[in-house]
Design a protein around this motif. Structure first.
Motif, PDB file in Angstrom:
ATOM      1  N   ASP A 179      33.997  34.742 -16.499  1.00  0.00           N
ATOM      2  CA  ASP A 179      35.217  35.511 -16.763  1.00  0.00           C
ATOM      3  C   ASP A 179      36.088  35.430 -15.517  1.00  0.00           C
ATOM      4  N   THR A 180      37.311  35.952 -15.619  1.00  0.00           N
ATOM      5  CA  THR A 180      38.238  35.928 -14.481  1.00  0.00           C
ATOM      6  C   THR A 180      38.919  37.283 -14.353  1.00  0.00           C
ATOM      7  N   MET A 181      38.896  37.853 -13.148  1.00  0.00           N
ATOM      8  CA  MET A 181      39.658  39.065 -12.860  1.00  0.00           C
ATOM      9  C   MET A 181      41.058  38.618 -12.449  1.00  0.00           C
ATOM     10  N   THR A 182      41.939  38.572 -13.417  1.00  0.00           N
ATOM     11  CA  THR A 182      43.247  37.948 -13.219  1.00  0.00           C
ATOM     12  C   THR A 182      44.151  38.715 -12.273  1.00  0.00           C
ATOM     13  N   ASP A 183      43.914  40.028 -12.101  1.00  0.00           N
ATOM     14  CA  ASP A 183      44.786  40.822 -11.242  1.00  0.00           C
ATOM     15  C   ASP A 183      44.225  40.995  -9.832  1.00  0.00           C
ATOM     16  N   ALA A 184      43.172  40.225  -9.492  1.00  0.00           N
ATOM     17  CA  ALA A 184      42.590  40.304  -8.149  1.00  0.00           C
ATOM     18  C   ALA A 184      42.795  38.974  -7.435  1.00  0.00           C
ATOM     19  N   SER A 185      43.396  39.018  -6.258  1.00  0.00           N
ATOM     20  CA  SER A 185      43.561  37.805  -5.462  1.00  0.00           C
ATOM     21  C   SER A 185      42.587  37.756  -4.296  1.00  0.00           C
ATOM     22  N   GLU A 186      42.082  38.920  -3.850  1.00  0.00           N
ATOM     23  CA  GLU A 186      41.168  38.976  -2.706  1.00  0.00           C
ATOM     24  C   GLU A 186      39.800  39.475  -3.152  1.00  0.00           C
ATOM     25  N   ALA A 187      38.747  38.811  -2.674  1.00  0.00           N
ATOM     26  CA  ALA A 187      37.381  39.217  -3.001  1.00  0.00           C
ATOM     27  C   ALA A 187      36.462  38.758  -1.883  1.00  0.00           C
ATOM     28  N   PHE A 188      35.276  39.366  -1.804  1.00  0.00           N
ATOM     29  CA  PHE A 188      34.254  38.853  -0.889  1.00  0.00           C
ATOM     30  C   PHE A 188      32.876  39.176  -1.435  1.00  0.00           C
ATOM     31  N   ASN A 189      31.904  38.372  -1.000  1.00  0.00           N
ATOM     32  CA  ASN A 189      30.494  38.605  -1.294  1.00  0.00           C
ATOM     33  C   ASN A 189      29.751  38.899  -0.002  1.00  0.00           C
ATOM     34  N   ALA A 190      28.805  39.825  -0.081  1.00  0.00           N
ATOM     35  CA  ALA A 190      27.980  40.210   1.060  1.00  0.00           C
ATOM     36  C   ALA A 190      26.610  39.558   0.933  1.00  0.00           C
ATOM     37  N   PHE A 226      33.547  27.829  -4.338  1.00  0.00           N
ATOM     38  CA  PHE A 226      34.141  28.834  -5.220  1.00  0.00           C
ATOM     39  C   PHE A 226      34.803  28.136  -6.395  1.00  0.00           C
ATOM     40  N   PHE A 227      35.185  28.914  -7.401  1.00  0.00           N
ATOM     41  CA  PHE A 227      35.937  28.422  -8.548  1.00  0.00           C
ATOM     42  C   PHE A 227      37.389  28.892  -8.454  1.00  0.00           C
ATOM     43  N   THR A 228      38.287  28.092  -9.005  1.00  0.00           N
ATOM     44  CA  THR A 228      39.672  28.534  -9.201  1.00  0.00           C
ATOM     45  C   THR A 228      39.999  28.427 -10.679  1.00  0.00           C
ATOM     46  N   ALA A 229      40.783  29.386 -11.180  1.00  0.00           N
ATOM     47  CA  ALA A 229      41.086  29.465 -12.608  1.00  0.00           C
ATOM     48  C   ALA A 229      42.428  28.845 -12.962  1.00  0.00           C
ATOM     49  N   ALA A 230      43.114  28.252 -11.994  1.00  0.00           N
ATOM     50  CA  ALA A 230      44.437  27.663 -12.239  1.00  0.00           C
ATOM     51  C   ALA A 230      44.589  26.415 -11.382  1.00  0.00           C
ATOM     52  N   TYR A 240      34.734  35.966   2.588  1.00  0.00           N
ATOM     53  CA  TYR A 240      35.985  36.470   2.003  1.00  0.00           C
ATOM     54  C   TYR A 240      36.793  35.299   1.452  1.00  0.00           C
ATOM     55  N   LEU A 241      37.420  35.531   0.300  1.00  0.00           N
ATOM     56  CA  LEU A 241      38.232  34.490  -0.331  1.00  0.00           C
ATOM     57  C   LEU A 241      39.497  35.117  -0.901  1.00  0.00           C
ATOM     58  N   THR A 242      40.636  34.545  -0.555  1.00  0.00           N
ATOM     59  CA  THR A 242      41.878  34.930  -1.218  1.00  0.00           C
ATOM     60  C   THR A 242      42.447  33.703  -1.915  1.00  0.00           C
ATOM     61  N   LEU A 243      42.896  33.893  -3.175  1.00  0.00           N
ATOM     62  CA  LEU A 243      43.447  32.824  -3.996  1.00  0.00           C
ATOM     63  C   LEU A 243      44.868  33.188  -4.381  1.00  0.00           C
ATOM     64  N   SER A 244      45.778  32.223  -4.296  1.00  0.00           N
ATOM     65  CA  SER A 244      47.202  32.526  -4.476  1.00  0.00           C
ATOM     66  C   SER A 244      47.564  32.857  -5.909  1.00  0.00           C
ATOM     67  N   ILE A 245      46.944  32.185  -6.881  1.00  0.00           N
ATOM     68  CA  ILE A 245      47.243  32.456  -8.288  1.00  0.00           C
ATOM     69  C   ILE A 245      45.971  32.303  -9.116  1.00  0.00           C
ATOM     70  N   GLY A 246      46.001  32.850 -10.329  1.00  0.00           N
ATOM     71  CA  GLY A 246      44.919  32.642 -11.284  1.00  0.00           C
ATOM     72  C   GLY A 246      43.851  33.693 -11.285  1.00  0.00           C
ATOM     73  N   GLY A 247      43.731  34.476 -10.199  1.00  0.00           N
ATOM     74  CA  GLY A 247      42.703  35.503 -10.139  1.00  0.00           C
ATOM     75  C   GLY A 247      41.373  34.983  -9.630  1.00  0.00           C
ATOM     76  N   GLN A 248      40.374  35.872  -9.641  1.00  0.00           N
ATOM     77  CA  GLN A 248      39.055  35.575  -9.086  1.00  0.00           C
ATOM     78  C   GLN A 248      38.028  35.392 -10.211  1.00  0.00           C
ATOM     79  N   PRO A 249      37.465  34.187 -10.371  1.00  0.00           N
ATOM     80  CA  PRO A 249      36.399  33.974 -11.356  1.00  0.00           C
ATOM     81  C   PRO A 249      35.135  34.761 -10.994  1.00  0.00           C
ATOM     82  N   TYR A 250      34.443  35.235 -12.034  1.00  0.00           N
ATOM     83  CA  TYR A 250      33.204  35.973 -11.776  1.00  0.00           C
ATOM     84  C   TYR A 250      32.208  35.772 -12.913  1.00  0.00           C
ATOM     85  N   ASP A 251      30.969  36.109 -12.617  1.00  0.00           N
ATOM     86  CA  ASP A 251      29.853  36.047 -13.566  1.00  0.00           C
ATOM     87  C   ASP A 251      29.652  37.434 -14.167  1.00  0.00           C
ATOM     88  N   ARG A 252      29.245  37.492 -15.412  1.00  0.00           N
ATOM     89  CA  ARG A 252      28.886  38.748 -16.061  1.00  0.00           C
ATOM     90  C   ARG A 252      28.060  38.435 -17.294  1.00  0.00           C
TER      91      ARG A 252
END
Length: 776
Positions: free
Chosen positions: A290-301, A315-319, A373-385
């Motif tokens: 899935d993709t959190m389309t309204d999130a541009s910044e994310a990180f994993n610990a 990482f993946f990009t959605a756009a 930490y990852l910031t993506l300019s467009i498309g949102g942050q892909p994630y697993d669920r």
């Protein structure tokens, strides 16, 4: 794993780019990867079993990239690229066989051999579980080993998803990618109603979903199809070379799904290289769901499991056309990321999966917290669920595939505040990974050195090379020695010294002239690679010189029943000569004597048979080397698209390796000797099991099945110790004999045992200590 330097693929890619330097001009009206200036960049047509077409679509594309770049051959592999579709099928993590996000990790999800898709394959590849070679993990009816030190892994650094778009405005992008990167995976809704000759066209008005995965190997703009306009993709299928046009067919440019479906239309696997990392840190076991389309910044610990270096992130990009910034932090406290360790930015031209090398690797010690930490300019942050898998190539059902997460693993920024993704969805994690190598001294390849030949030679191979590297932010001292020292083996090259950070050295292990004087048997030694500074990365490579021909070490002539475990209609006794509805009948006696072990001694195996095994008791192969299984067979079995016969070997009775399976119809009418090399599984193992399997079979023709007789284990026992002997004839093995031996070392330039640059009394002392223990 199979570590080699990351730069390996970059150089090979330059050759591919030069080959197709004009690709980004207007592509030609027709193109065929099977003949590019006389070169064939398509691997051979396979014959799939079950609903595994999606695995063939993936592996065909990866194999094609390996051919185009030359990486397969440059990595030391032989033949054409050949990867294990069924390892992916068993261990993708989405099926009833295994899902690490479940406890216990089985019992729900896809049916094995009954479908999957390119996102499923992407999850398996990007977490570092594959792709592995066909000879490593290819087994359809029983799961191959999930991992093994002997496996060679191949890793696409980039996986890109394309669509041609309904108006074909993006078709040239796909064509150029095929010309520069090789074979692409795709899909279609296969139906006889959509086929004319061997041209497929599903009109857009049809509602049938995709049900088959194939690979694009070329195109022809002028190919006539059932569509209103000309133009078609040249397709490699997985139904054997006897189907279609030698295994190939065409799909119209205007087909509903081919090059059009969002995640299965056109998939490119590029920059494929031997997997260059020791560990992959991730939380997204199932990859992009899935993709959190309204999130541009994310990180994993993450928490470091040992002394390692972070060399890359993925990482993946959605756009398409996404700018990114990757930053590694040392702390997350008070809701803020602190103590930046490194940061770099760039852009990804196409949506999909991307591997980014860090310009400055980051050192970790066991227990370190680190944050990617990852910031993506467009498309949102892909994630697993946890997800409802909507389309499965080869299947007609939907399933829920469980994912799992924990608090404190993945975060996203919203309104200037970092929020835990677990609170948004307690099965979700972002698709951000860290790729590390073990710190200290690295040694590649992982292969051991096993030359062999007749007494007196010649031996093959005569030498092997090891590449050493410094994976540290400071210099390390090292040494390479033979343990124990032997006369028949020598080291040349950079056997000791200091490696600067990222420094390299090369050592050659080679046989000396003394090997020709060895008696028959297995002669053993080890090469030790020692990090003298902090011992990180200390390792050994075993050497076994096999001199002479293997001899019978154990045998079962089957004159009496050894009492092996027999399932179904496996039985011990005299065959009756029955069967042979197809192929030949059973024999009427053994190869020697009356009795055999056979499947249905009175006739053919039945239709719709599951796997039925004949399994030996534990065989002790301790101190045996170059182990071979030798036996007589009389077998009848249909071609493997319908019926199967296998031989498998295990060292524990649980994990089985297929060492033989029928690759065509077998219709024996006399006894045939089989000799199988099982040394990689059986050498020096105290418990070895051999298993003959009948089945599975379909509902069609039946044959006589297995008959076996005169089962033998052939091998070499250890040879006599490499002792100096009474070289001067004084009836005593003493210092004088060692002096003669040392002169031999000088002649063969291999006497500097202690690495001080001289062959001297100290080396003689080492020899004396060793031979005093083992020979005197």
């Amino acid at each position: 794993m199979y570590p080699v330097p990351c730069r390996f693929t970059r150089l090979a890619s330059l050759a591919a780019a030069a080959l197709c330097a004009t690709a980004f001009a207007d592509p030609p009206a027709s193109f065929d990867l099977r003949d590019v200036a006389g070169e064939d960049y398509v691997t051979s047509v396979k014959s799939q079993q079950g609903g595994t077409c999606w695995t063939h679509g993936i592996m065909a594309a990866i194999e094609g990239n390996l051919l185009m770049t030359g990486v397969w051959t440059a990595a030391g592999e032989s033949g054409e690229p050949n990867l294990a579709e069924y390892h992916l099928d068993w261990w993708n993590g989405f099926n009833e066989h295994n899902n690490d996000d479940r406890d216990p990790p089985s019992g729900a999800g896809l049916e094995v051999h009954m479908g999957g898709d390119y996102l499923v394959g992407g999850a398996y590849i990007t977490r570092g579980e594959g792709a592995v070679r066909d000879i490593d993990g290819q087994s359809y009816d029983t799961p191959p080993l999930r991992s093994d030190p002997s496996y060679h892994y191949f890793y696409p650094r980039e996986i890109e998803w394309f669509t041609a778009k309904p108006d074909l405005s993006n078709i040239d992008t796909i064509k150029n990618k095929i010309m520069t990167q090789g074979v692409m995976g795709t899909c279609l809704a296969y139906d006889g109603a959509f086929m004319s000759g061997y041209v497929h066209y599903q009109p857009p008005s049809s509602t049938m979903p995709p049900n088959h995965a194939v690979a694009i190997v070329g195109w022809d703009d002028n190919k006539a199809t059932q569509a209103p306009q000309d133009g078609a993709w040249l397709i490699k299928n997985s139904w054997g070379s006897g189907w279609g046009e030698a295994g190939f067919f065409w799909i119209s440019y205007y087909d509903k799904w081919c090059c059009q479906e969002e995640f299965m239309g056109a998939i490119s696997y590029r920059d494929v290289e031997p997997f260059a990392y020791d560990h992959t840190y991730y939380h997204d076991y199932h990859g992009w769901r899935d993709t959190m389309t309204d999130a541009s910044e994310a990180f994993n610990a993450f928490i470091a499991a040992g002394s390692e270096l972070i060399e890359s992130v993925s990482f993946f990009t959605a756009a398409d056309s996404v700018s990114y910034t990757v930053t590694i932090y040392d702390r997350f406290e008070g809701g803020e990321l602190l103590d930046e360790l490194t940061s770099q930015a760039g852009s990804c031209e196409y949506r999909g999966f991307h591997t980014i090398d860090l310009t400055t690797p980051i050192a970790l010690t066991e227990g370190d917290d680190f944050y990617v930490y990852l910031t993506l300019s467009i498309g949102g942050q892909p994630y697993d669920r946890t997800s409802d898998v909507p389309v499965l190539l080869g299947a007609s059902y939907r399933v829920i595939v469980d994912s799992a997460s924990n608090p404190g693993e993945s975060y996203y920024r919203s309104g200037g505040v970092w929020l835990d993704l677990y609170d948004f969805n307690d099965t979700a994690n972002f698709c951000i990974k860290a790729l590390t190598v073990d710190a200290g001294l690295s040694v590649s390849p992982a292969d051991e050195f096993h030359p062999e030949g007749p007494a007196g030679g010649p031996f093959t191979p005569t030498s092997t090379d090891y590449h050493l590297g410094c994976r540290s932010d400071s210099a390390i001292d090292y040494e390479v020695v033979i343990d124990p020292p032997v006369t028949w083996l020598a080291l040349t090259g950079d056997t000791s010294g200091t490696l600067a950070p990222d420094g390299t050295a090369d050592v050659t292990v080679q046989l000396t002239g003394a090997a020709a004087g060895l008696g028959e048997g297995a002669h053993l030694a080890s090469i030790t690679f020692t990090n003298l500074t902090d011992h990180l990365g200390d390792t050994t490579r075993d050497v076994a010189l096999l001199v002479g021909d293997p001899t019978v070490q154990q045998q079962w002539l089957l004159d009496i029943d050894p009492g092996w475990t027999a399932e179904g209609d496996w039985a011990f006794g005299q065959p009756t000569g029955g069967g042979g509805s197809q192929g030949g009948p059973d024999p009427t006696s053994g190869y020697t004597g009356d009795n055999v072990y056979g499947y249905n001694l009175s006739g053919d195996y039945p239709n719709d048979l599951g796997e039925r095994h004949l399994t030996t008791d534990a065989i002790d192969c301790t101190d045996l080397y170059g182990v071979h299984l030798n036996f007589q067979r009389w077998l009848g079995v249909e071609q493997p698209i319908y019926d199967h016969a296998y031989i498998r070997v295990s060292s524990d009775g649980t994990d089985w390796t297929t060492v033989w399976e029928n690759d065509a119809e077998v219709a024996d009418t006399s006894w045939q000797q089989m000799n199988l090399d099982i040394s990689t599984i059986a050498d020096d193992e105290p418990t070895v099991y051999v298993r003959w399997t009948m089945g599975t079979t379909d509902g069609g023709w039946t044959y006589c099945g297995w008959n076996i007789d005169d089962v033998e284990i052939w091998a070499l026992p250890p040879g006599e110790p490499d002792c100096p002997g009474d070289l001067d004839g004084d009836l005593d093995v003493d210092q004088a004999d060692l002096g003669i031996l040392l002169s031999c070392y000088e002649i063969n330039d291999c006497g500097d045992i202690d690495g001080d640059g001289d062959t001297d009394q100290a080396d003689l002392g080492i020899l004396l200590a060793h031979y005093g223990e083992t020979c005197l």
